[in-house]
Design a protein around this motif. Structure first.
Motif, mmCIF file in Angstrom:
data_model
loop_
_atom_site.group_PDB
_atom_site.id
_atom_site.type_symbol
_atom_site.label_atom_id
_atom_site.label_comp_id
_atom_site.label_asym_id
_atom_site.label_seq_id
_atom_site.Cartn_x
_atom_site.Cartn_y
_atom_site.Cartn_z
ATOM 1 N N MET A 1 -9.489 -5.220 -18.811
ATOM 2 C CA MET A 1 -8.113 -4.418 -18.967
ATOM 3 C C MET A 1 -7.658 -3.495 -17.131
ATOM 4 N N VAL A 2 -6.740 -4.117 -16.239
ATOM 5 C CA VAL A 2 -6.337 -3.566 -14.950
ATOM 6 C C VAL A 2 -4.644 -2.575 -15.340
ATOM 7 N N THR A 3 -4.666 -1.254 -15.185
ATOM 8 C CA THR A 3 -3.935 -0.789 -15.149
ATOM 9 C C THR A 3 -2.722 -1.010 -12.950
ATOM 10 N N ILE A 4 -2.042 -1.142 -13.073
ATOM 11 C CA ILE A 4 -1.106 -0.969 -11.646
ATOM 12 C C ILE A 4 -0.957 0.850 -11.862
ATOM 13 N N ILE A 5 -1.243 0.960 -10.784
ATOM 14 C CA ILE A 5 -1.335 2.364 -10.864
ATOM 15 C C ILE A 5 -0.412 2.887 -9.385
ATOM 16 N N ASP A 6 -0.013 2.016 -8.587
ATOM 17 C CA ASP A 6 0.106 2.521 -7.091
ATOM 18 C C ASP A 6 0.607 1.070 -6.351
ATOM 19 N N PHE A 7 1.151 1.238 -5.138
ATOM 20 C CA PHE A 7 1.130 0.097 -4.482
ATOM 21 C C PHE A 7 1.288 1.034 -2.971
ATOM 22 N N LYS A 8 1.418 -0.399 -1.893
ATOM 23 C CA LYS A 8 0.307 -0.020 -0.478
ATOM 24 C C LYS A 8 1.205 -1.267 0.297
ATOM 25 N N THR A 9 2.019 -0.086 1.158
ATOM 26 C CA THR A 9 2.671 -0.756 2.282
ATOM 27 C C THR A 9 1.456 -1.479 3.649
ATOM 28 N N PHE A 10 1.740 -2.759 3.769
ATOM 29 C CA PHE A 10 0.767 -3.037 5.151
ATOM 30 C C PHE A 10 1.756 -3.633 6.493
ATOM 31 N N THR A 11 1.258 -3.662 7.690
ATOM 32 C CA THR A 11 2.071 -4.548 8.188
ATOM 33 C C THR A 11 1.302 -5.065 9.552
ATOM 34 N N LYS A 12 2.053 -6.824 9.401
ATOM 35 C CA LYS A 12 1.083 -8.258 9.433
ATOM 36 C C LYS A 12 1.251 -7.623 11.332
ATOM 37 N N ASP A 13 0.664 -8.882 11.998
ATOM 38 C CA ASP A 13 0.603 -8.465 13.272
ATOM 39 C C ASP A 13 1.673 -9.114 13.970
ATOM 40 N N ASN A 14 3.164 -9.825 13.363
ATOM 41 C CA ASN A 14 3.928 -9.840 14.032
ATOM 42 C C ASN A 14 5.025 -8.639 13.490
ATOM 43 N N GLY A 15 4.914 -7.599 13.074
ATOM 44 C CA GLY A 15 5.498 -6.529 13.179
ATOM 45 C C GLY A 15 6.292 -6.367 10.960
ATOM 46 N N GLU A 16 6.098 -6.891 10.377
ATOM 47 C CA GLU A 16 6.656 -7.335 9.541
ATOM 48 C C GLU A 16 6.085 -6.947 7.982
ATOM 49 N N ASN A 17 6.116 -6.065 7.064
ATOM 50 C CA ASN A 17 5.759 -5.041 5.386
ATOM 51 C C ASN A 17 5.628 -6.380 5.095
ATOM 52 N N PHE A 18 4.242 -6.072 4.175
ATOM 53 C CA PHE A 18 4.371 -6.593 3.201
ATOM 54 C C PHE A 18 3.642 -5.569 2.068
ATOM 55 N N TYR A 19 3.407 -5.403 0.825
ATOM 56 C CA TYR A 19 2.870 -5.037 -0.506
ATOM 57 C C TYR A 19 1.209 -5.092 -0.445
ATOM 58 N N GLY A 20 0.829 -4.706 -1.248
ATOM 59 C CA GLY A 20 -0.334 -4.648 -1.867
ATOM 60 C C GLY A 20 -0.420 -3.876 -3.073
ATOM 61 N N LEU A 21 -0.528 -4.338 -4.983
ATOM 62 C CA LEU A 21 -0.467 -3.665 -5.643
ATOM 63 C C LEU A 21 -1.970 -2.637 -5.925
ATOM 64 N N VAL A 22 -2.053 -1.378 -6.037
ATOM 65 C CA VAL A 22 -3.419 -1.119 -6.793
ATOM 66 C C VAL A 22 -3.432 -0.884 -8.194
ATOM 67 N N VAL A 23 -4.433 -1.882 -8.208
ATOM 68 C CA VAL A 23 -5.242 -1.740 -9.780
ATOM 69 C C VAL A 23 -6.695 -0.894 -9.879
ATOM 70 N N GLN A 24 -6.497 -0.257 -11.765
ATOM 71 C CA GLN A 24 -8.147 0.408 -11.627
ATOM 72 C C GLN A 24 -7.796 -0.557 -12.736
ATOM 73 N N GLY A 25 -9.518 -0.636 -13.019
ATOM 74 C CA GLY A 25 -10.035 -0.590 -14.317
ATOM 75 C C GLY A 25 -9.966 0.043 -15.284
ATOM 76 N N GLY A 26 -10.917 0.117 -16.602
ATOM 77 C CA GLY A 26 -11.141 1.034 -17.039
ATOM 78 C C GLY A 26 -12.223 2.296 -16.511
ATOM 79 N N ILE A 27 -12.569 3.117 -17.532
ATOM 80 C CA ILE A 27 -13.018 4.159 -17.569
ATOM 81 C C ILE A 27 -14.585 3.982 -18.247
ATOM 82 N N GLU A 28 -15.510 4.754 -16.726
ATOM 83 C CA GLU A 28 -16.714 4.466 -16.633
ATOM 84 C C GLU A 28 -17.250 5.946 -16.141
#
Length: 114
Positions: A1-28
């Protein structure tokens, strides 16, 4: 099981933004190579999305089946944020669905069968 804990903004070569979700696994529990003491950690990975910023924000806290696994890759330089030291790594962390995990554990590589 993972939890979405954040998101990040990235910029493509053409200047357009897209987003990535930061997922975190269980405690180890992990043992420090330097001190030999145990500490807790959780692996994280960023997964690209087609979502907009509003959707990404609304998904924080959502849980998904799967895990974050260490995956071998081509070597690359990584700068340690705390020290500024540049080290070379040959792995990254990826989100793996439960189905992918089952396939990976049970399929025989083609080069072994041939």
């Amino acid at each position: 099981m993972v939890t979405i804990i954040d998101f990040k903004t990235f910029t493509k070569d053409n200047g357009e933004n897209f987003y990535g979700l930061v997922v975190q696994g269980g405690i180890e529990a992990t043992r420090s190579l330097q001190s030999g003491k145990m500490y807790f950690t959780a692996k994280t990975a960023t997964v690209p999305t087609t979502f907009n910023e509003t959707t990404c924000k609304s998904l924080i806290g959502t849980t998904l089946d799967g895990s974050v696994k260490k995956v071998e890759c081509d070597s690359y330089d990584y700068t340690v944020k705390d020290t500024g030291e540049i080290i070379q790594l040959s792995h990254r962390y990826e989100y793996i669905t439960n189905e992918e995990e089952i396939l990976h554990k049970n399929l025989i590589p083609e080069e072994v069968v041939a």
